[in-house]
Design a protein around this motif. Structure first.
Motif, PDB file in Angstrom:
ATOM      1  N   UNK A 222      40.451  34.215  48.103  1.00 55.64           N
ATOM      2  CA  UNK A 222      41.781  34.422  48.674  1.00 55.64           C
ATOM      3  C   UNK A 222      42.512  35.560  47.956  1.00 55.64           C
ATOM      4  N   UNK A 223      42.455  35.552  46.617  1.00 56.15           N
ATOM      5  CA  UNK A 223      43.120  36.607  45.849  1.00 56.15           C
ATOM      6  C   UNK A 223      42.445  37.956  46.081  1.00 56.15           C
ATOM      7  N   UNK A 224      41.125  37.956  46.228  1.00 56.05           N
ATOM      8  CA  UNK A 224      40.416  39.208  46.490  1.00 56.05           C
ATOM      9  C   UNK A 224      40.843  39.810  47.827  1.00 56.05           C
ATOM     10  N   UNK A 225      41.032  38.965  48.833  1.00 56.66           N
ATOM     11  CA  UNK A 225      41.480  39.472  50.135  1.00 56.66           C
ATOM     12  C   UNK A 225      42.879  40.072  50.042  1.00 56.66           C
ATOM     13  N   UNK A 226      43.772  39.420  49.289  1.00 57.99           N
ATOM     14  CA  UNK A 226      45.136  39.936  49.131  1.00 57.99           C
ATOM     15  C   UNK A 226      45.134  41.262  48.374  1.00 57.99           C
TER      16      UNK A 226
END
Length: 294
Positions: A140-144
């Motif tokens: 999730x953080x990588x996508x953001x």
């Protein structure tokens, strides 16, 4: 925090002096959460050893506590230096947890020059983590990070990460956020069929869903804006379900307003008037400016 820390340290000494050893240990454990450094008195060093021996706190927990404390105080570099001590830990899960925390600290700076650094850290987290929830958080953080505006933005990569999260973890703790993100993204670029499909998936989501309200309200607005009379029944279903399931929710007045508009558009003036009067009555009761509702 400084006053609280000082009081806790004094209370620890007092508890130990009167023989309340267990109480002193618990108080010292609370102090560790807000301590500014690792300079301990002989008594505190003894209590720390007892906490470690009893399994109530581990060396790794101490590192994370101190890193969180430094990051909260704005000392990101200091927090990262501490976390890096765990990057060679024999446990892959401890390494992954430390790396994720390091990535979170770097991500919050919102500096595009750290984007590639953060992504590389998160790649390693995903490879090494044995905890599905931690893995999902990293994805999730990588996508953001990839989606964030600025040099090096990778929109395709961001969307691929989100799709992977949705497909691989259909009831995961970050999947409702992923579905809402995709719905809003396609809504904002005016690809409304795709937006409506993601809202449909969000309504059908079986996990904990923080987007119940918007998974009904936003599709209703999309369909209403298209101006098709045959959409009115579906819009009514969305809004009435929202009011039935969340009667005191933050969108209740907005839902009532649009229901009034729908009845007005379809010739039901009496029903429209009823909804609008409900809004006015509630607005007067709670001092709400009803003009802000629409």
């Amino acid at each position: 925090p400084q006053i609280e820390a000082s009081l806790l340290r004094k209370t620890v000494v007092l508890a130990d002096a009167v023989g309340m050893k267990d109480k002193a240990g618990r108080l010292f454990q609370r102090y560790l959460n807000i301590a500014k450094d690792d300079e301990f008195t002989p008594l505190e060093t003894e209590l720390l050893k007892k906490l470690e021996a009893s399994g109530r706190i581990s060396h790794e927990q101490q590192v994370f506590i101190r890193a969180n404390r430094l990051a909260s105080a704005g000392d990101d570099d200091g927090a990262i230096r501490i976390l890096e001590k765990l990057e060679s830990d024999p446990s892959s899960q401890i390494r992954a947890k430390a790396l994720l925390k390091k990535a979170e600290i770097r991500h919050k700076t919102h500096k595009t020059r750290t984007r590639n650094v953060v992504v590389k850290i998160l790649d390693r987290v995903v490879r090494e983590s044995t905890d599905p929830e931690l893995t999902q958080k990293a994805i999730s953080l990588r996508s953001k990070t990839l989606f964030r505006e600025g040099p090096g933005r990778d929109l395709r990569g961001a969307l691929q990460n989100i799709e992977f999260l949705i497909n691989e973890y259909p009831t995961g703790p970050y999947t409702d956020d992923a579905l809402y993100f995709m719905a809003r993204y396609y809504q904002q670029i005016n690809q409304l069929d795709s937006a409506l499909d993601y809202y449909r998936q969000l309504r059908a989501f079986k996990g904990k869903n923080d987007w119940f309200n918007f998974s009904r309200f936003q599709p209703a607005l999309i369909l209403y804006a298209q101006g098709k009379l045959y959409h009115l029944d579906q819009i009514r279903v969305f809004l009435e379900e929202l009011l039935e399931k969340r009667p005191k929710g933050p969108l209740r007045l907005a839902a009532k307003f649009w229901l009034g508009r729908i009845y007005e558009d379809s010739g039901g003036r009496a029903d429209a008037r009823r909804w609008f009067e409900m809004i006015i009555d509630e607005s007067l009761k709670y001092g709400i400016d009803w003009k802000l509702i629409a």
